[in-house]
Scaffold this active site. Sequence first.
Site, PDB file in Angstrom:
ATOM      1  N   CYS A   2       0.830  -1.215   0.000  1.00  0.00           N
ATOM      2  CA  CYS A   2       0.000   0.000   0.000  1.00  0.00           C
ATOM      3  C   CYS A   2       0.862   1.263   0.000  1.00  0.00           C
ATOM      4  CB  CYS A   2      -0.877   0.045   1.236  1.00  0.00           C
ATOM      5  SG  CYS A   2      -1.939  -1.377   1.404  1.00  0.00           S
ATOM      6  N   ARG A  27       5.141   0.141  -6.166  1.00  0.00           N
ATOM      7  CA  ARG A  27       5.101  -0.666  -4.942  1.00  0.00           C
ATOM      8  C   ARG A  27       4.165  -1.861  -5.078  1.00  0.00           C
ATOM      9  NH1 ARG A  27       6.520   2.732  -0.228  1.00  0.00           N
ATOM     10  NH2 ARG A  27       5.037   1.604   1.044  1.00  0.00           N
ATOM     11  N   TRP A  75      -2.995  -2.747  -1.513  1.00  0.00           N
ATOM     12  CA  TRP A  75      -2.544  -4.104  -1.823  1.00  0.00           C
ATOM     13  C   TRP A  75      -3.292  -4.975  -0.818  1.00  0.00           C
ATOM     14  CZ3 TRP A  75       0.254  -8.444  -0.166  1.00  0.00           C
ATOM     15  CH2 TRP A  75       0.893  -9.192  -1.158  1.00  0.00           C
ATOM     16  N   ASN A 101      -1.997   2.323   5.774  1.00  0.00           N
ATOM     17  CA  ASN A 101      -1.074   1.233   5.432  1.00  0.00           C
ATOM     18  C   ASN A 101      -0.821   0.450   6.702  1.00  0.00           C
ATOM     19  OD1 ASN A 101      -0.800   2.344   2.958  1.00  0.00           O
ATOM     20  ND2 ASN A 101       1.370   2.888   3.174  1.00  0.00           N
ATOM     21  N   GLY A 102      -0.653  -0.858   6.571  1.00  0.00           N
ATOM     22  CA  GLY A 102      -0.364  -1.674   7.747  1.00  0.00           C
ATOM     23  C   GLY A 102      -1.545  -2.573   8.065  1.00  0.00           C
ATOM     24  N   GLU A 481      20.298 -16.187  -6.698  1.00  0.00           N
ATOM     25  CA  GLU A 481      19.771 -14.903  -7.157  1.00  0.00           C
ATOM     26  C   GLU A 481      19.367 -14.986  -8.635  1.00  0.00           C
ATOM     27  OE1 GLU A 481      18.626 -12.438  -5.875  1.00  0.00           O
ATOM     28  OE2 GLU A 481      18.730 -10.794  -7.309  1.00  0.00           O
ATOM     29  N   LYS A 485      15.616 -14.181  -9.975  1.00  0.00           N
ATOM     30  CA  LYS A 485      15.394 -13.120 -10.984  1.00  0.00           C
ATOM     31  C   LYS A 485      14.519 -13.654 -12.105  1.00  0.00           C
ATOM     32  CE  LYS A 485      16.037 -10.123  -9.676  1.00  0.00           C
ATOM     33  NZ  LYS A 485      16.403  -9.758  -8.355  1.00  0.00           N
ATOM     34  N   GLU A 488      10.795 -14.498 -10.823  1.00  0.00           N
ATOM     35  CA  GLU A 488       9.885 -13.421 -10.448  1.00  0.00           C
ATOM     36  C   GLU A 488       9.402 -12.585 -11.628  1.00  0.00           C
ATOM     37  OE1 GLU A 488      11.405 -10.541  -7.622  1.00  0.00           O
ATOM     38  OE2 GLU A 488      13.409 -10.663  -8.465  1.00  0.00           O
ATOM     39  N   HIS A 504      22.312 -36.165  -5.204  1.00  0.00           N
ATOM     40  CA  HIS A 504      21.612 -36.723  -4.044  1.00  0.00           C
ATOM     41  C   HIS A 504      20.100 -36.726  -4.243  1.00  0.00           C
ATOM     42  CE1 HIS A 504      25.307 -37.171  -1.865  1.00  0.00           C
ATOM     43  NE2 HIS A 504      25.642 -35.939  -2.251  1.00  0.00           N
ATOM     44  N   LYS A 603       6.898  -4.234  -4.247  1.00  0.00           N
ATOM     45  CA  LYS A 603       8.289  -3.815  -4.100  1.00  0.00           C
ATOM     46  C   LYS A 603       8.751  -3.908  -2.655  1.00  0.00           C
ATOM     47  CE  LYS A 603      12.278  -2.136  -5.265  1.00  0.00           C
ATOM     48  NZ  LYS A 603      13.223  -3.126  -5.803  1.00  0.00           N
TER      49      LYS A 603
HETATM   50  C1  AGP Z   1      13.943  -9.239  -5.304  1.00  0.00           C
HETATM   51  O1  AGP Z   1      13.983  -9.013  -6.653  1.00  0.00           O
HETATM   52  C2  AGP Z   1      12.641  -9.141  -4.667  1.00  0.00           C
HETATM   53  N1  AGP Z   1      11.935  -8.007  -5.046  1.00  0.00           N
HETATM   54  C3  AGP Z   1      12.612  -9.473  -3.183  1.00  0.00           C
HETATM   55  O2  AGP Z   1      13.129 -10.750  -3.018  1.00  0.00           O
HETATM   56  C4  AGP Z   1      13.329  -8.506  -2.202  1.00  0.00           C
HETATM   57  O3  AGP Z   1      14.706  -8.592  -2.344  1.00  0.00           O
HETATM   58  C5  AGP Z   1      12.881  -8.853  -0.774  1.00  0.00           C
HETATM   59  O4  AGP Z   1      11.500  -8.703  -0.674  1.00  0.00           O
HETATM   60  C6  AGP Z   1      13.583  -8.035   0.278  1.00  0.00           C
HETATM   61  O5  AGP Z   1      13.293  -6.677   0.127  1.00  0.00           O
HETATM   62  P1  AGP Z   1      14.120  -5.580   0.900  1.00  0.00           P
HETATM   63  O6  AGP Z   1      15.525  -5.661   0.405  1.00  0.00           O
HETATM   64  O7  AGP Z   1      13.451  -4.297   0.571  1.00  0.00           O
HETATM   65  O8  AGP Z   1      14.026  -5.917   2.361  1.00  0.00           O
END
Ligand code: AGP
Length: 608
Positions: A2, A27, A75, A101-102, A481, A485, A488, A504, A603
Site C-alpha cells: 500500500c 510498490r 494491496w 497502510n499496515g 539470485e 530473478k 519473479e 543426491h 516492491k
Molecule cells: C527481489 O527481486 C525481490 N523483489 C525481493 O526478493 C526482495 O529482495 C525482498 O523482498 C527483500 O526486500 P528488501 O531488500 O526491501 O528488504
Amino acid sequence: MCGIVGFVGKKPAAGLLLDGLEKLEYRGYDSAGICVGSNNGFQIEKTTERIQTLKNSTHNGEYLVGSVGIGHTRWATHGAPSYYNAHPHTDMDGRFAVVHNGIIENYLSLAKELKREGVTFVSETDTEVIPHLLAKYYHGDFLEAVQKTVARLEGSYALAILCRDDPDTLIATRRFSPLILGVSSDANYIASDVTALVNHTKDVLYMEDGDIAVMTADSHTVYDKLGQPVERPISRVTWDIAAAEKGGYDHFMMKEINEQPKAIEQTIECRIKERHVEFDEIALDRKKLEQFNKIQIVACGSAYHAGVVGKYVIEELLRIPVEADIASEYRYRDPLADEHTLVIIISQSGETADTLAALQEAKRKGAYTLSIVNVVGSSIAKASDDVLYTWAGPEIAVATTKGYSTQIALLYLFAIWAARQLGTADRHELHQLLAELRTIPEKIDRILDQADTLKEMAKRLTRTDSLFFIGRNLDYAVAMEASLKLKEISYIHSEAYAAGELKHGTISLIEKGRVVFALSGYEKLADKLLSNIKEVKSRGATVITVTQEGNMLAAKESDDIFYIPRTHSLFVPLLEVIPFQIYAYYVALFNGCDIDKPRNLAKSVTVE
Ligand code: AGP
C-alpha cells in the site's frame, strides 16, 4: 505494498495526489482512491483499476475541488480488491476520511464493539474501524479524536486523515509503517516514500513511531507518542525526480541494471580513504568487533542472497562463524544470539516486515545490530544500532538489481574493514582486494556492452518451462539470485542447486534438452564444477556456462558459454550476476510479462 500520499496547501490537491500515486505504483497495488476536501465537504473517487483510470474519471483531478487531500494505493490483505474495500474509508456521517497502510491486529474486537454501538460497516477491511473510532471520539477537536483513536489500535499503521469540519488541516500518524512528511513554505506533503514527493520538495521529515503530525498549508507540528510537541530534524533528499524516472529506457529494471557501475562506485568510493576502508558513520570499532564470536546475516529474498555472498566472504576473511538466515525463519526460531553476536540486517527498502521483526528479535536477545539499507530514514535503518547506506538511489523495479549488487559491495567493504581491524588477513592482501574491488564498476560496464549476446540467448530459451542453475560456494550464492530473478519476472520455474548436491536426488530431473546454467566463476572450484557439467551433459542436459575469461575447459564441455572479465574469486558475484539479470529481463520481455510490476509481487513487503 500500500502507498499513501497527502497534501495540504494553497493549490488544487487532486492533480498533485494523482501524480504522487503514480509514483507509488511501483510498490504494487490492486485498487486506489483519493479524497479531496474543501469547505463544501469531501469528494471521493476510487478505482479497482490503474491510477490512469482515476485520472480519466476526474479529468486529471480537475473535477475534484479543494486544496487538501489524501490518496492511497491498496494491496489487499483484509478483503478482496474491490470498490468498497478500496481506501479512503469514512465513518457513517462522512465526517472523517482515512487512508491506511499496515494491519490493525485488534480490528475484529474493535468492530464488534462499534457494531454493538450501532455502527454499520460497508467494507471487509481492518481499516474501516478507524474512521468509526474517530467519529466516536470526536467532540469538536480533530487532534484529540486522532489521539484517542490511535490509543485503541494494535498492530501497524501509517494513517492520513481528513476531517470535514477542519478543511484546512491534514493529520498523519505512524507506527511500524513508513510515513514521510515533505515540508515547504506554502504546502505540506506526506507520502509512504520519498519518490512521491521529491518532485515538490526535497526537505523531508522522517516521522518516528507514535508521532502525530498536524499540517496546514503553512505550518506543521509534530507530537510525540506522549502527546508532547517535538522538533524532528528536516533532511535534504540528495537525488531528484529524474532518478525515479525511466530516463529513456523501456523499463525501470533495465535502467537500474545499467546504473549498477555508478551505484557501486557511489557506495564504495566515499568510504575509501587512501588505501583503507573507513566507516565514519558507525559506532562499531575494533573493541566491539573483538567481542563477537559469531555473525548472523538476516534478510529476505534477494537481500538474503546478498547475505549468502556475505557469509562466504566474511568467513574467508575474518575466520569467524557466519550464518545467513531468512528473516521470516529467524524471527520465530528463538535464535541463538546474545551480546557476543553481530547481526547484520540487509534490506533495500528498510521496511520489510519480516526483516524488521528479525531485527527486533536480535535486539531483544542483546545482539549488536548493523543494517545495510538503501532507503534513508527507513524503519530498519532507524531501529538498528548502526546503519550503512547503499547509495544506489531509488530502486523502482520490483526485481532488485542495483539494490542487490550494492548490498554485496558494502558487505565486501565491511569484510575488508573488519579483517584489517581484527588483523585476520594480511594487510597487503587487503590492499590488493580493495584495489580490485574498485575495478569492478568498469568490468560491469564491459558486461553491459554485451547485452545483445544475452538477448539472443534469451530468445532461444523463451519456450523453456523449467531449468537449473548450479554452482559451488560463491557461484551457488549467485545461482540463487539468478534463479529468483528469472522466476519473479518471467514466471518460468527454475531451481538453484549446490552443484555437488545434484546427485543426491535432483539429478533425476535432468533429461534430454533440460537447460542447466553452470556458474563457474569461482576458480578455486572450477574443476569440481567441470565434473558437474559432465555429469548433467551425460544425462542429456543443454549446458550454458558463465565463467571467467580464459576458462577453456568449461567452453569445451558446454553447449554455450558467456565470459565475464577476470577478477579475484571473491568478487565474482558482482560480475556473474549481471548476465543473469539481463537474461531474465529479455526472457520476460519476449514472453510479454509485466517486467517492472510482476504479478502478485510488491516492491516493499510491509506485511508479514
Ligand atoms: C527481489 O527481486 C525481490 N523483489 C525481493 O526478493 C526482495 O529482495 C525482498 O523482498 C527483500 O526486500 P528488501 O531488500 O526491501 O528488504
